[in-house]
Design a protein around this motif. Structure first.
Motif, PDB file in Angstrom:
ATOM      1  N   ARG A  37       7.486  66.235 -10.260  1.00 50.54           N
ATOM      2  CA  ARG A  37       6.591  65.744 -11.305  1.00 50.54           C
ATOM      3  C   ARG A  37       7.068  64.446 -11.943  1.00 50.54           C
ATOM      4  N   ARG A  38       8.403  64.256 -12.061  1.00 51.77           N
ATOM      5  CA  ARG A  38       8.917  63.140 -12.840  1.00 51.77           C
ATOM      6  C   ARG A  38       9.588  62.045 -12.030  1.00 51.77           C
ATOM      7  N   THR A  41       7.186  60.763  -7.750  1.00 50.56           N
ATOM      8  CA  THR A  41       5.746  60.680  -7.970  1.00 50.56           C
ATOM      9  C   THR A  41       5.109  59.940  -6.791  1.00 50.56           C
TER      10      THR A  41
END
Length: 110
Positions: A37-38, A41
């Motif tokens: 998610r971080r 990406t």
């Protein structure tokens, strides 16, 4: 194979996994989720050559974080760490392997 045989087989396989690792699989899931998610990406993953390479990088960074957070008291080249490392690689490949490769191909193509 009947139900009792299947249960015995699962229990035998689970007892091969060190207890302190088995209790921390949810943290490994959190590490993978955080990275996807971080850090990795869609705009950041096409620098890798393939979905397989992305899977390897995500796996290695998640396992590094697990080692330094939960297992730093285990010697890095010990048999115990080798078992835990291989178990985490297998777990990540089984649970996330296809999903991460697909994520790469959707965002980057072949």
């Amino acid at each position: 194979m009947n139900l009792q045989e299947q249960i015995r087989k699962v229990l035998r396989e689970e007892t091969k996994i060190p207890v302190r690792l088995r209790r921390r699989f949810e943290h490994l899931d959190d590490e993978i989720d955080f990275r996807m998610r971080r850090i990795y990406t869609p705009k950041d993953i096409c620098r890798f050559r393939s979905g397989k390479e992305l899977l390897e990088v995500v796996s290695e960074t998640a396992i590094d974080a697990m080692y330094y957070t939960y297992f730093s008291d285990v010697v890095g080249d010990s048999k115990e760490w080798g078992i835990m490392y291989r178990t985490m690689i297998e777990y990540i490949n089984d649970k996330y392997g296809e999903e991460i490769k697909k994520y790469y191909y959707i965002n980057c193509g072949n």
